[in-house]
Every structure is written in structure tokens, then in C-alpha cells.
Design an enzyme around this catalytic site. Structure first.
Site, PDB file in Angstrom:
ATOM      1  N   LYS A 230       0.854  -1.184   0.000  1.00 16.37           N
ATOM      2  CA  LYS A 230       0.000   0.000   0.000  1.00 16.37           C
ATOM      3  C   LYS A 230       0.895   1.241   0.000  1.00 16.37           C
ATOM      4  O   LYS A 230       1.700   1.425   0.916  1.00 16.37           O
ATOM      5  CB  LYS A 230      -0.898  -0.005   1.237  1.00 16.37           C
ATOM      6  CG  LYS A 230      -1.715   1.279   1.389  1.00 16.37           C
ATOM      7  CD  LYS A 230      -2.712   1.186   2.525  1.00 16.37           C
ATOM      8  CE  LYS A 230      -3.401   2.523   2.745  1.00 16.37           C
ATOM      9  NZ  LYS A 230      -4.392   2.462   3.824  1.00 16.37           N
TER      10      LYS A 230
ATOM     11  N   LYS B 177      -2.157  -1.603  -3.757  1.00 17.24           N
ATOM     12  CA  LYS B 177      -3.027  -0.430  -3.672  1.00 17.24           C
ATOM     13  C   LYS B 177      -2.199   0.839  -3.704  1.00 17.24           C
ATOM     14  O   LYS B 177      -1.217   0.895  -2.957  1.00 17.24           O
ATOM     15  CB  LYS B 177      -3.795  -0.546  -2.352  1.00 17.24           C
ATOM     16  CG  LYS B 177      -4.580   0.667  -1.947  1.00 17.24           C
ATOM     17  CD  LYS B 177      -5.092   0.493  -0.543  1.00 17.24           C
ATOM     18  CE  LYS B 177      -5.833   1.753  -0.136  1.00 17.24           C
ATOM     19  NZ  LYS B 177      -6.230   1.755   1.230  1.00 17.24           N
TER      20      LYS B 177
HETATM   21  C1  PBG Z   1      -7.532   3.591   5.818  1.00 16.98           C
HETATM   22  C2  PBG Z   1      -7.742   3.341   4.375  1.00 16.98           C
HETATM   23  C3  PBG Z   1      -7.534   4.223   3.316  1.00 16.98           C
HETATM   24  C4  PBG Z   1      -7.999   3.575   2.180  1.00 16.98           C
HETATM   25  C5  PBG Z   1      -8.422   2.308   2.562  1.00 16.98           C
HETATM   26  N1  PBG Z   1      -8.245   2.176   3.914  1.00 16.98           N
HETATM   27  C6  PBG Z   1      -7.044   5.632   3.306  1.00 16.98           C
HETATM   28  C7  PBG Z   1      -5.668   5.893   3.754  1.00 16.98           C
HETATM   29  O1  PBG Z   1      -4.872   4.998   4.009  1.00 16.98           O
HETATM   30  O2  PBG Z   1      -5.379   7.073   3.906  1.00 16.98           O
HETATM   31  C8  PBG Z   1      -8.045   4.176   0.811  1.00 16.98           C
HETATM   32  C9  PBG Z   1      -9.114   3.667  -0.067  1.00 16.98           C
HETATM   33  C10 PBG Z   1      -9.454   4.558  -1.204  1.00 16.98           C
HETATM   34  O3  PBG Z   1      -8.849   5.612  -1.425  1.00 16.98           O
HETATM   35  O4  PBG Z   1     -10.401   4.199  -1.907  1.00 16.98           O
HETATM   36  N2  PBG Z   1      -6.338   3.112   6.332  1.00 16.98           N
END
Ligand code: PBG
Ligand code: ZN
Length: 332
Positions: free
Chosen positions: A200, A253
Site C-alpha cells: 500500500k 493499492k
Molecule cells: C484507511 C484506508 C484508506 C484507504 C483504505 N483504507 C485511506 C488511507 O490509508 O489514507 C483508501 C481507499 C481509497 O482511497 O479508496 N487506512
């Protein structure tokens, strides 16, 4: 004259022979729909930065999901969005509130839709007053040990409520082992899938989500725990580590800007399902471009799906799931 083995056109002149060029093609069971569940039971709120998506209250959930299940929706991933005053604190106490939106939604969906696979995102940022994904030290940096302890507790409580999958998105070190051990100790390890958001990346693609989930950090950013955008090799290490720690599936992601990492993941974790998250910024980008006449929405979204699958994904998290359920029934 062109040599015989240079003539490729004949092999894909027909639509059917073109379809045979794929190693795999998109089916409805490859889609997982991310949903925002909020703590006003009657809410059905639109989200400006995510047009077409909603913050849904528990009393509106059944009627929203029923037609989608009928169209072939197979799985959802839930994000709890507490909006009431006074719910957030420094350690995210309410993440696993038995009366909170996430746990109520898991229970309702499992009861009303027995064939739906219910996954739950696990993170603290929606529930912490500072908006970071873990528990902090006094100097504002992460306390990793306290964070993974709390995150594992929350994951186990989602499993106890009926979640068939937990997916920690916090990016703390050692969270996969902590959650897997928590599931083993509580007797859920044999029936709950653990998807690791292993790769991520930090960046600008999550903006609309943070609006939707009310989870933007109050200070600083997430660059000291999410991966740097340039870090292919770090992503490889994170994937290998999470496999060692007991992940059942590896996620990459965002999606479209990181297809090289999807390919890497599918090679490193070749014996695992590979998931990719087409995140909020990707959704909004395609939506707004199509609206501006840059391209046709259905064509561009289907093409983005083809890219994910070609790169090696077997599971796709996308806000376009409801549209895709319709488009997959139409001529393409
Ligand atoms: C929270 C989380 C996020 C997303 C999924 N879980 C945001 C972040 O990490 O700031 C992003 C999902 C998206 O943008 O669709 N930890
Ligand atoms: Zn978070």
C-alpha cells in the site's frame, strides 16, 4: 515480403479469437465492493468527491444491497465511518464498538444475505482523534507494539461478529502475525481469511476516501508507514514478510499506477490470490474524465479491469462494482 511468422493479424481478426488472447477474463466473482457504513442509522448521504457512492446507515443497508446481490454481487468490504460527536479518541476505542456501524453491518449482512462474502477493512484512522492509522507516542510517531495489539483485537472482534475476511490497511509492522495469532487463539483462524494490504503506497490517490471516511490525519501525513511511491523493492520485502506472517492473500493499492507491483506480487506470491484496490482517486478520475467527454465510462472502466487481470490480479476491489455487474450482463 513479410515472413509468415510475422503475420499476427489473422490470429485476432475475429472477436472470439481476440477473447482467446486473454489468460483470464473478468467475472462477477472477482469483484469486491467497498462500502461506507455510518453511525446515523437513517443516513443515505452522497459524497461530493465520490459521486455515485454513499455513506449508508444500518437501516438503509438491506434495501441498498438487495438489488446488487440479485445482480450477482458476491462480496463487499466494509469501512465504518463514525460521524457522531465525541466518538473518536487517541486509541480508537470505538473501532470495535458492538453497537458501532461496522459490527452492526456485519451482523445484518450475514443474516440477510447468507451467500454474500463479508470482508472488513481493519484500521484505526476512522476512530482516532488524530486520524492516524495506529496508536501514537507522545512525540507523535507511531507506537507499533500498541498499535498491532489494538488492531489484532479489533480484527478478532470483527471475526466474532461474523466477518469472513479481515483486511488490515494500517500498514503497521507485524500486524499480520498479530492478527493471525489473535484469530488462532480465539478459534477463528480456520474460517476467516486474512488479506494483507502488503503493498500500500502513500500518495494523493486516497483523497476522496478520506473525505468519505472522515479519516484525514489531523497533523502530518502517512508517509512514515505507507510505502514510498518509488519503492518497488520495499514492496517486494513487505509482500514476502506478510506471506511469512500468515497472510492468505496479498493486496496492491492503488491499482492503475502500480500495475508493475501487481505483476511483482503475482510472481512473488504465485501461490496466493492477488488482490488490487482501484482506489477512490482512480474512481473519481475516471468518473470525472468520462463526464467531461474524455472517454466513455463503461469502456474505460472495463479496460482498467483488463489491465488488472493481465497484470496478475485475481480479486479487484472497486467502487465501480455496481456498474460492472450491469455492464458484464451487456454486450461488450
Ligand atoms: C484507511 C484506508 C484508506 C484507504 C483504505 N483504507 C485511506 C488511507 O490509508 O489514507 C483508501 C481507499 C481509497 O482511497 O479508496 N487506512
Ligand atoms: Zn488507516
Amino acid at each position: 515480403m513479410t515472413p509468415p511468422n510475422a503475420i499476427l493479424h489473422g490470429g485476432y481478426h475475429h472477436a472470439l479469437s481476440r477473447s482467446w488472447q486473454a489468460e483470464r477474463t473478468l467475472t462477477k466473482d472477482m469483484l469486491m465492493y467497498p462500502m461506507f457504513i455510518t453511525d446515523d442509522p437513517e443516513a443515505f448521504d452522497t459524497i461530493d468527491s465520490l459521486p455515485g457512492q454513499y455513506r449508508i446507515g444500518i437501516n438503509k443497508l438491506n434495501d441498498f444491497i438487495a438489488p446488487l446481490v440479485k445482480k450477482g454481487l458476491k462480496s463487499v468490504i466494509l469501512f465504518g465511518v463514525p460521524l457522531k460527536e465525541g466518538v473518536k479518541d487517541a486509541t480508537g476505542t470505538r473501532a470495535d464498538d458492538p453497537e458501532g456501524p461496522t459490527i452492526l453491518a456485519i451482523q445484518l449482512l450475514r443474516k440477510n444475505f447468507p451467500d454474500l462474502f463479508v470482508a472488513c477493512d481493519v484500521c484505526l484512522c476512522e476512530y482516532t482523534s488524530h486520524g492516524h492509522c495506529g496508536v501514537l507516542r507522545e512525540d507523535g510517531t507511531l507506537n507499533n507494539d500498541l498499535s498491532i495489539k489494538r488492531i489484532a483485537e479489533v480484527a478478532v472482534n470483527y471475526a466474532k461478529a461474523g466477518a469472513q475476511c479481515v483486511a488490515p490497511s494500517d500498514m503497521m509492522d507485524g500486524r499480520i502475525r498479530a492478527i493471525k495469532e489473535g484469530l488462532m487463539e480465539s478459534g477463528y483462524a480456520h474460517k476467516v481469511m486474512l488479506i494483507s494490504y502488503s503493498a500500500k503506497f502513500a500518495g494523493s490517490w486516497y483523497g476522496p476516501f478520506r473525505d468519505a471516511a472522515n479519516s484525514a490525519p489531523a497533523f502530518g501525513d502517512r508517509r512514515c508507514y505507507q510505502l514510498p511511491a518509488n519503492a518497488r523493492r520495499l514492496a517486494r520485502r513487505a509482500i514476502k514478510r506478510d506471506m511469512e506472517e500468515g497472510a492468505d492473500c496479498i493486496m496492491v493499492k492503488p491499482g492503475m499506477p502500480y500495475l508493475d507491483i501487481v505483476r511483482e506480487a503475482s510472481e512473488i506470491a504465485s501461490d496466493y490470490p492477488i488482490s488490487v484496490y482501484q482506489v477512490s482517486g482512480e474512481y473519481a478520475m475516471l468518473y470525472q474524465s468520462a463526464k467531461a467527454g474524455v472517454f466513455d465510462l463503461k469502456s474505460i472502466v472495463l479496460e482498467s479491469m483488463t489491465g488488472f487481470i493481465r497484470a496478475g490480479a485475481t480479486l479487484i476491489l472497486t467502487y465501480y462494482t455496481p456498474d460492472l455487474l450491469t455492464w458484464l450482463d451487456e454486450d461488450r
